[in-house]
Design an enzyme around this catalytic site. Sequence first.
Site, PDB file in Angstrom:
ATOM      1  N   THR A 197       0.820  -1.216   0.000  1.00 27.82           N
ATOM      2  CA  THR A 197       0.000   0.000   0.000  1.00 27.82           C
ATOM      3  C   THR A 197       0.850   1.260   0.000  1.00 27.82           C
ATOM      4  O   THR A 197       0.500   2.252  -0.651  1.00 27.82           O
ATOM      5  CB  THR A 197      -0.927  -0.018   1.236  1.00 27.82           C
ATOM      6  OG1 THR A 197      -1.698  -1.211   1.212  1.00 27.82           O
ATOM      7  CG2 THR A 197      -1.856   1.174   1.229  1.00 27.82           C
ATOM      8  N   CYS A 198       1.968   1.241   0.722  1.00 27.39           N
ATOM      9  CA  CYS A 198       2.784   2.457   0.826  1.00 27.39           C
ATOM     10  C   CYS A 198       3.363   2.864  -0.521  1.00 27.39           C
ATOM     11  O   CYS A 198       3.729   4.030  -0.721  1.00 27.39           O
ATOM     12  CB  CYS A 198       3.903   2.255   1.836  1.00 27.39           C
ATOM     13  SG  CYS A 198       4.963   0.831   1.486  1.00 27.39           S
TER      14      CYS A 198
END
Length: 295
Positions: A261-262
């Site tokens: 996600t990052c």
Amino acid sequence: LEAFEVMGWVCAKAVMDGRLLDLPLSLPLCRTLLDIPLEHADLRYVAPKVWETMENLQEVLEQKQKLAKELSNDKLSAALASLSLFGVPLSDLALSFTIPGFDAIPLREGGEDETLSADNIEDYLSLLPQAVLVEAVGPLLASFRAGFSRVLPIHCLRFFCEEEVLEMFGSDKGLLEWTPEMLLHAFKFEHGYASNSTTSRLLVDVLCALPLPTKRKFVSFCTGCPRLPVGGFASLRPPMTVVRKESSRAPTEQQLPSVMTCANYLKLPEYTSKEVLRERLLVAVYEGDGSFHLS
């Protein structure tokens, strides 16, 4: 009031830091932030049922005005007494001069003891929008503006129109305009995939066919936020990257997509069927919602 002040503060901080908020503000609220006067029609955004009632009563008012032009005074009184809404005389509706659903908030002094009739329908139609859009929410809007101004001068928003302010804070416009070609152009395909790969094409076709709530789930799964910045995937930084997921632990058709996600990084097994890709993607999106693992 404190909650609205904090909300204003958070919105201003998001604008200053370039952060995304999933805060669906109403269009009338955006207009008030820009010092644009609200109109009667703005009721349909904040109180749809009240707006629908007003529209019906407006038709009754037009009937009254038509009768006043066509009939003499001696016949007018009887004609006005017969005015009705959906076959019910106005006097039998038992509508008091209060905000619908909030009998403790009168439209004017003594309004709780005054009922709607053909004689005062003009007053009712003029007082109701003023009460709902201005007087009832005035203190809340003042608190929101005060909180916003603690971080940024609120006049900075005047560089934008109301639709742009709405899109900054909580619009799903970036999710409604997906097309396969647009996604193929916006996504970055690497490590086994290219924009002309079969699985890449299957992915964008599946994504474009998803309903809005599922699109929000997918975006949240990949980025951590259920909405996209202004400009959609093309404005996402880092860009949405799709790579081939390789694993010898299970057949490809049984593997699930995963994400970093990052980095907005989707690891997608090389599915060869649109149906399988859709089913496996939805399992990952819904069952993996909120989970976090180190790999």
